[in-house]
Design an enzyme around this catalytic site. Sequence first.
Site, PDB file in Angstrom:
ATOM      1  N   VAL A 141       0.830  -1.201   0.000  1.00 46.53           N
ATOM      2  CA  VAL A 141       0.000   0.000   0.000  1.00 46.53           C
ATOM      3  C   VAL A 141       0.866   1.252   0.000  1.00 46.53           C
ATOM      4  CG1 VAL A 141      -1.913  -1.175   1.146  1.00 46.53           C
ATOM      5  CG2 VAL A 141      -0.161  -0.041   2.518  1.00 46.53           C
ATOM      6  N   LEU A 215      12.862  -1.616  -7.437  1.00 41.65           N
ATOM      7  CA  LEU A 215      12.493  -1.471  -8.838  1.00 41.65           C
ATOM      8  C   LEU A 215      12.741  -0.051  -9.315  1.00 41.65           C
ATOM      9  CD1 LEU A 215       9.047  -3.326  -8.760  1.00 41.65           C
ATOM     10  CD2 LEU A 215      11.339  -4.298  -9.080  1.00 41.65           C
ATOM     11  N   LEU A 279      21.171   6.911  -4.105  1.00 42.34           N
ATOM     12  CA  LEU A 279      20.936   7.182  -5.520  1.00 42.34           C
ATOM     13  C   LEU A 279      20.550   8.642  -5.728  1.00 42.34           C
ATOM     14  CD1 LEU A 279      18.978   3.941  -6.504  1.00 42.34           C
ATOM     15  CD2 LEU A 279      21.331   4.530  -7.109  1.00 42.34           C
ATOM     16  N   CYS A 328       9.659   7.688  -4.678  1.00 41.23           N
ATOM     17  CA  CYS A 328      10.533   7.112  -3.653  1.00 41.23           C
ATOM     18  C   CYS A 328      11.621   8.037  -3.129  1.00 41.23           C
ATOM     19  CB  CYS A 328      11.184   5.836  -4.194  1.00 41.23           C
ATOM     20  SG  CYS A 328      10.008   4.497  -4.478  1.00 41.23           S
TER      21      CYS A 328
END
Length: 684
Positions: A141, A215, A279, A328
């Site tokens: 979720v 991902l 990242l 993200c």
Amino acid sequence: MALASAAFERSNPAMDKLNVSTAIVEIPQKTIKKITCMGSGFVGGPTSAVIAYKSDVEVTVVDINAERIAAWKSKSLPIYEPGLDEIVQAVSAGVHRSQQHDSHEPNAKSDYVAPVPHGRLFFSTDVDQAVAGADLIFVCVNTPTKTHGIGKGSAADLDFVEAATRSIARVATQDKIVVEKSTVPCRTAQSIREILAANAHSGVRFDVLSNPEFLAEGTAIRDLLNPDRIIIGSMPTPTGYQAAAMLAGIYKQWVPQERIITMNLWSSELSKLAANAMLAQRISSVNALSAICEATGADVDEVSYACGLDSRIGPQMLKAGPGFGGSCFQKDIFNIVYLSESLHLYEIADYWRAVINMNEHQKQRFTKRIISCLYNNLAGKKLAVLGFAFKKNTSDTRESPAITLVSNFVAERARVAIYDPRVQENQIWRELVSNGSDIETLKRNVSVCRTAYEACVAADAVVIMTEWDEFSNKATGGTTVKQEERKPLATINVNSSPSTYTSSQDADHDAYEQLGSPNLVGAASFRVPSRKGTGVIIKDPSSGQIKTFTNQRPFSGSNALLFPHGFSAPVQSPPRQILRPQSRYVSTQQFPGEYLTSEGFPNTRETAQLTDMPHSNGASGRLLTAEVAHKGATPTRLDWARIASGMRKPRFVFDGRNILDHSKLEALGFRVEAIGKRGTNVSE
């Protein structure tokens, strides 16, 4: 039955710690037969599809959003990821791919094709039924940043996680494994364990695992099929090891055993946040360098390339741009900031907050550069914004830099025309409104266009915000840009013999195999007084010439078809007839009305025309010229000369992604400005 200990015979430090306990306990390992995924978003949908595709497990995806579930069941999925359509269709139907005659299979040799999908995939709004019947439950979720209360603007909002957890406890009457797959703050699993324990039915045991996803949107299917690593966090207990071994057993059906790593719950949770923070840090670092490059005359592409050659650094995530986006990076860094502040580690919080600050600065810096180049005035000027997704090969717009820049342009009273090949119009409006823009003001000043050419007509400037391949004019893979620029995809004189030669029955198939599918330009059936049959137009990669091969029989499965440029399905297995009507003799008398349809292809855009053309044998015929852009086809490059002809002077291009060959644009009369590079001056 296999033993739990057997799943952890790995040669890495995390495994070694677990091996001692499991070797002693040796708990029998049950088999997972049914999985339920709670949440059908960018993580839950693709993850569930690939697990069903590559394993022998039945997977049900549930969501309380009925509209989204209906979309997953349709031919128009709610999200775009390369290869996702094919996998969902194959596994949902439970058939081999070759039986799906009406589906679009882009490449029979693709990474996305498996011999037989072993599992089954279902979508449902009946959460209780799916949870009750599952052996293992993925919690996928949404965990957005809080917009209220303590931690507003940095802490994760765990409302959906808690609601899902309470739902599981209420429904479950048998033991379940609950897998935390959403990105969550460190030690969230402890809260889940406590809620489950407090609300569980008598005799029901829950084992909680952490299995974060890693991902990258745009390559999610490839990442799932061939992951760098699978992280599984568990409690250091016999039942915790057993649960981890059972989940590992699912992944082992296609992931090499050495890539499946187990560790404790808290390390697993933090590893996801840490990976995304690092990242994002790289992107902010190269964006900071881009400002220095613009001031000194250095080229950020050259600087990042030089840095990336260092094996300690590597080339990944060193591409300067208008700032990172997606669901993200920013959210996860804020999670670390909030966690650090909660632990009174204020210097650590400041360090990570600087990464976010640099990202926001980059967006504003790019906006100011555009305003400055346009003579410090955007009022009444038209800006064509190409790309709205936060990166290419995805339809995700969350935290996209384009949202900020478009809002800034509107605030400056500019007229904005937006085009993105994958993002739906209502999604664009929703993002702009959520960013604080007034809907009435937006409707007056912003338009969403169906094509890039429409967006660029009468524009004062073009702003590249997403690095879609179709926007680039750079040569790739040894193919010149000139060959790839937009042009008629197939020009077929249906009333004359094809130009090269007539060959045996299988000449077109042989040529297809010899030259390779990416060189297929088009195909059509023809019927002339002296003969009838089919032809395939192929670009010879060695010479660049267009060659036509023919036979005396129609292709299997269709009597007439037109392939988009780069379409790579086998010639003998076309996805759908798209030339109509049934009469294949294209003439003024026998081919009235519309002849090109996008039926079954909701994202298809096409243009076509017929031109009267006499033939030497006296037949009345026409020359067919058509362009088809299908969502599964290789995108056709923009014709920048065509764009230049329709723009106002001076023509500006702001390359926010460094995907353009500036010298070629300058030759067309553009002034080009790019992030991390000094601008050009073109005199008109």
